[in-house]
Scaffold this active site. Sequence first.
Site, PDB file in Angstrom:
ATOM      1  N   ASP A  13      44.672  40.050  40.293  1.00 57.18           N
ATOM      2  CA  ASP A  13      45.425  39.756  41.514  1.00 57.18           C
ATOM      3  C   ASP A  13      45.775  38.276  41.460  1.00 57.18           C
ATOM      4  OD1 ASP A  13      46.466  40.023  44.197  1.00 57.18           O
ATOM      5  OD2 ASP A  13      44.642  39.081  44.942  1.00 57.18           O
ATOM      6  N   SER A  14      46.598  37.846  42.400  1.00 59.26           N
ATOM      7  CA  SER A  14      46.914  36.424  42.481  1.00 59.26           C
ATOM      8  C   SER A  14      45.701  35.602  42.901  1.00 59.26           C
ATOM      9  CB  SER A  14      48.020  36.199  43.511  1.00 59.26           C
ATOM     10  OG  SER A  14      47.543  36.557  44.793  1.00 59.26           O
ATOM     11  N   CYS A  77      47.401  44.059  43.173  1.00 58.91           N
ATOM     12  CA  CYS A  77      48.288  43.154  43.904  1.00 58.91           C
ATOM     13  C   CYS A  77      49.595  43.901  44.170  1.00 58.91           C
ATOM     14  CB  CYS A  77      48.530  41.925  43.042  1.00 58.91           C
ATOM     15  SG  CYS A  77      49.740  40.786  43.722  1.00 58.91           S
ATOM     16  N   GLU A 156      42.717  32.510  50.855  1.00 53.57           N
ATOM     17  CA  GLU A 156      42.262  31.879  49.604  1.00 53.57           C
ATOM     18  C   GLU A 156      41.314  30.717  49.903  1.00 53.57           C
ATOM     19  OE1 GLU A 156      42.973  32.254  46.006  1.00 53.57           O
ATOM     20  OE2 GLU A 156      43.288  34.265  46.804  1.00 53.57           O
ATOM     21  N   CYS A 191      49.140  44.053  51.512  1.00 51.12           N
ATOM     22  CA  CYS A 191      48.751  42.967  50.600  1.00 51.12           C
ATOM     23  C   CYS A 191      47.240  43.042  50.498  1.00 51.12           C
ATOM     24  CB  CYS A 191      49.182  41.615  51.164  1.00 51.12           C
ATOM     25  SG  CYS A 191      48.416  40.191  50.337  1.00 51.12           S
ATOM     26  N   HIS A 193      44.984  40.978  50.049  1.00 54.05           N
ATOM     27  CA  HIS A 193      44.190  39.956  50.738  1.00 54.05           C
ATOM     28  C   HIS A 193      43.890  40.346  52.191  1.00 54.05           C
ATOM     29  CE1 HIS A 193      45.392  37.302  47.431  1.00 54.05           C
ATOM     30  NE2 HIS A 193      44.619  36.346  47.914  1.00 54.05           N
TER      31      HIS A 193
HETATM   32  N1  DGL Z   1      47.267  40.021  47.043  1.00 52.31           N
HETATM   33  C1  DGL Z   1      48.630  40.090  46.704  1.00 52.31           C
HETATM   34  C2  DGL Z   1      49.321  41.319  47.211  1.00 52.31           C
HETATM   35  O1  DGL Z   1      48.700  42.346  47.313  1.00 52.31           O
HETATM   36  C3  DGL Z   1      49.497  38.870  46.718  1.00 52.31           C
HETATM   37  C4  DGL Z   1      49.216  37.768  47.584  1.00 52.31           C
HETATM   38  C5  DGL Z   1      49.965  36.508  47.240  1.00 52.31           C
HETATM   39  O2  DGL Z   1      49.556  35.869  46.290  1.00 52.31           O
HETATM   40  O3  DGL Z   1      50.932  36.177  47.929  1.00 52.31           O
HETATM   41  O4  DGL Z   1      50.484  41.327  47.472  1.00 52.31           O
END
Ligand code: DGL
Length: 273
Positions: A13-14, A77, A156, A191, A193
């Site tokens: 993931d990011s 992600c 984050e 997302c 996160h």
């Molecule tokens: N967690 C990621 C997603 O599911 C991306 C979040 C990001 O880095 O903007 O889209």
Amino acid sequence: MAELSSRPIGVFDSGVGGLSVLRALMAELPHEQFVYVADSGHAPYGERDDDYLIQRSHAVTDYLLRQHHIKALVVACNTATAAAIHILRDAHRELPIIGIEPALKPAVAHSKTKVIGVMATRSTLQSEKFKRLLASLADQARFVLQPCSGLVPAIEQFDAIKIGAACAEYTSAIGTFGLQPEQMDTLVLGCTHYPFAEDALRKGTGDEVVYLEGGAPVARQTRRLLHAVNALHNATEAERSPSIFYSTGDTNALQSAAQRWLGLHTTVAALSV
Ligand code: DGL
């Protein structure tokens, strides 16, 4: 090289958000070893263009294949899945690759008011893949889309004040939640996160709204694909090798997040790819 079934599964993931998917993977596949890469040095992905997302997805995938001989890849992600999964699949035809997309279909099945909120990154909401998914369901419900640009950086950093402020802003901008006609009774967390901001989101939506995330379906699909190629690991849980964690950014942030959200006491290595 190790037998296929005993090789690890790569997950990336990011940043820390993919831990919400890893949590579901570990529950569904307790005998497997995972190698998790948080590309936090390049987060957030959500405001980036496709070329950048494709380049990062290649860099991380190539590393996982070269150094860890992964038997499957989970793109944990939504943003990277939308931009790059078709390209990764073309480049690695032998590798099972599982992506994640906002849970619009389950939301339609669940919603009674048929008004559904969708929170995701700007990049996900603007992607062709998402637009196709939305169009395929447009006659079954009304979807209200909300890009939440400030939320990923706040998660984050695990900054409670910023998380609270971002959640208040986006839950009020998106519209009215509730169980009455015309109200959103279902919220798609598009997302990976966002599940980690659930407490702060609840302050804006109330408790009766149902939240949908994609971790569990991804975990089930991973099991199905591995089963189909006879690559599930059969060891007892006691024999499972511990999962391995890397970050291209703040290793302490990933280590604390894994402990806080998954109860894992692990060390995180720095990675430069
Ligand atoms: N967690 C990621 C997603 O599911 C991306 C979040 C990001 O880095 O903007 O889209």
